[in-house]
Design a protein around this motif. Sequence first.
Motif, short mmCIF file in Angstrom:
data_model
loop_
_atom_site.label_atom_id
_atom_site.label_comp_id
_atom_site.label_asym_id
_atom_site.label_seq_id
_atom_site.Cartn_x
_atom_site.Cartn_y
_atom_site.Cartn_z
N GLY A 1 0.54 -1.14 0.31
CA GLY A 1 -0.06 0.12 -0.14
C GLY A 1 0.84 1.11 -0.02
N GLU A 2 0.12 2.23 -0.09
CA GLU A 2 0.76 3.66 -0.08
C GLU A 2 1.09 4.59 1.28
OE1 GLU A 2 -2.38 5.98 -1.19
OE2 GLU A 2 -2.33 5.61 -3.33
N PHE A 3 1.82 4.95 1.42
CA PHE A 3 2.71 5.92 3.07
C PHE A 3 1.61 6.88 2.74
CE2 PHE A 3 6.65 3.79 1.92
CZ PHE A 3 7.17 3.76 2.90
N ARG A 4 1.49 7.17 3.96
CA ARG A 4 -0.44 8.00 3.52
C ARG A 4 0.41 9.62 4.86
NH1 ARG A 4 -6.75 5.40 3.74
NH2 ARG A 4 -5.69 3.63 1.67
N GLN A 5 -0.20 10.22 4.45
CA GLN A 5 -0.16 11.39 5.35
C GLN A 5 -1.59 12.06 5.64
OE1 GLN A 5 2.72 13.45 3.23
NE2 GLN A 5 4.60 13.08 4.85
N THR A 6 -1.71 12.94 6.53
CA THR A 6 -2.89 13.10 7.22
C THR A 6 -2.34 14.74 6.37
OG1 THR A 6 -1.80 13.91 9.29
CG2 THR A 6 -3.26 12.34 9.37
N PRO A 7 -3.32 15.33 6.85
CA PRO A 7 -3.09 17.08 5.86
C PRO A 7 -2.12 17.43 6.86
CG PRO A 7 -5.75 16.72 5.21
CD PRO A 7 -4.35 15.62 5.82
N ALA A 8 -1.72 17.68 8.11
CA ALA A 8 -1.38 18.57 9.22
C ALA A 8 0.08 17.71 8.94
CB ALA A 8 -1.28 17.89 10.33
N GLU A 9 0.21 16.59 8.92
CA GLU A 9 1.65 15.85 8.88
C GLU A 9 2.06 16.66 6.87
OE1 GLU A 9 1.44 11.79 10.61
OE2 GLU A 9 0.91 11.90 8.44
N LEU A 10 1.54 16.63 6.23
CA LEU A 10 1.90 17.21 4.83
C LEU A 10 2.14 18.60 4.96
CD1 LEU A 10 2.45 17.37 2.26
CD2 LEU A 10 -0.22 17.79 1.64
N ALA A 11 1.84 19.88 5.80
CA ALA A 11 1.90 20.91 6.36
C ALA A 11 3.07 20.47 6.80
CB ALA A 11 1.08 21.61 7.36
N GLU A 12 3.89 19.71 7.76
CA GLU A 12 5.05 20.53 8.22
C GLU A 12 5.79 20.41 7.65
OE1 GLU A 12 6.33 19.16 12.03
OE2 GLU A 12 4.49 20.69 11.81
N TYR A 13 6.43 19.48 6.32
CA TYR A 13 7.58 19.98 5.57
C TYR A 13 6.87 20.80 4.74
CZ TYR A 13 5.58 16.63 2.93
OH TYR A 13 5.03 15.34 1.68
N THR A 14 5.55 21.63 4.12
CA THR A 14 4.92 21.88 2.47
C THR A 14 6.63 23.43 2.37
OG1 THR A 14 3.43 20.98 2.86
CG2 THR A 14 3.49 22.94 1.37
N GLN A 15 6.77 23.53 3.72
CA GLN A 15 7.24 24.90 3.15
C GLN A 15 8.34 25.21 2.43
OE1 GLN A 15 7.64 28.09 6.48
NE2 GLN A 15 7.66 29.79 5.21
N TYR A 16 9.33 23.83 3.41
CA TYR A 16 10.29 24.06 2.79
C TYR A 16 11.17 23.36 1.63
CZ TYR A 16 10.92 25.13 7.60
OH TYR A 16 10.98 25.28 9.33
N SER A 17 9.83 22.27 1.08
CA SER A 17 10.07 21.86 -0.19
C SER A 17 10.06 22.61 -1.16
CB SER A 17 8.89 21.02 -0.40
OG SER A 17 7.46 20.98 -0.26
#
Length: 247
Positions: A131-147
């Motif tokens: 299966g996939e590596f799922r992330q919550t919106p909060a987990e995504l928000a943790e690093y989005t800026q630096y990406s």
Amino acid sequence: MPDTITLEVARYRPGTDASPRVQEYEVPLREEWAVLDGLNYIKDRLDGTLSFRWSCRMGICGSCGMTVNGDPALTCGTFLADYAPGPVRVEPLANFPVVRDLVVQIDDFLRKLPTVKPWLVREDEPGVEDGEFRQTPAELAEYTQYSMCINCLLCYAACPVYGLEPDFLGPAAIALAQRYNLDSRDQGAHQRLDLLATAAGVWACTYVGECTTACPKGVDPAGAIQRYKLTAATRTLWSVLMPWGAR
């Protein structure tokens, strides 16, 4: 608004010229023209010997970074009309060796970047069938800026520490490392610790903050560095007070 504007362009051929010089060109002043359009006008119409880098013209590739009136900037997103009536001085990015004219050598950054492992590190790699590596919106928000980093290197040109300490990893490399440290799918934060928590890593930063000011994508590398300083200090304290917890 006048019809033309003067571009004062740095010219330099190492091995041929004794020192850099400035050459003036008159280019059309149009509301929609960026500094890069002015440089392309010079290259196409006035002086085909001028050398500079560019590619996408959309603020995505990061290759057209130069110094415009003393500030590091993407020339595709910096408009001539904002500098009217001129002149506008265009120089190569600071803190890098000049290859020719406005082209700088970025080998140092390219050598340092892979050392921080800017990719997902997995100690266990499950198969596709798991299966996939799922992330919550909060987990995504943790690093989005630096990406959002596009490796334009404006932050390196703005950083006084990098200009004085060539061993410094630099703001972009550290911000990209932090991007993966904060990714819930990554298991390599402990592998990056020995490199990041050193005198050449985050502890070299004196928090001038110019890297964040220069960043055209809002990455906030200064914030990433300070955030990792807290992480490194906490881990060090934990290993001293409770050494069995570091095992």
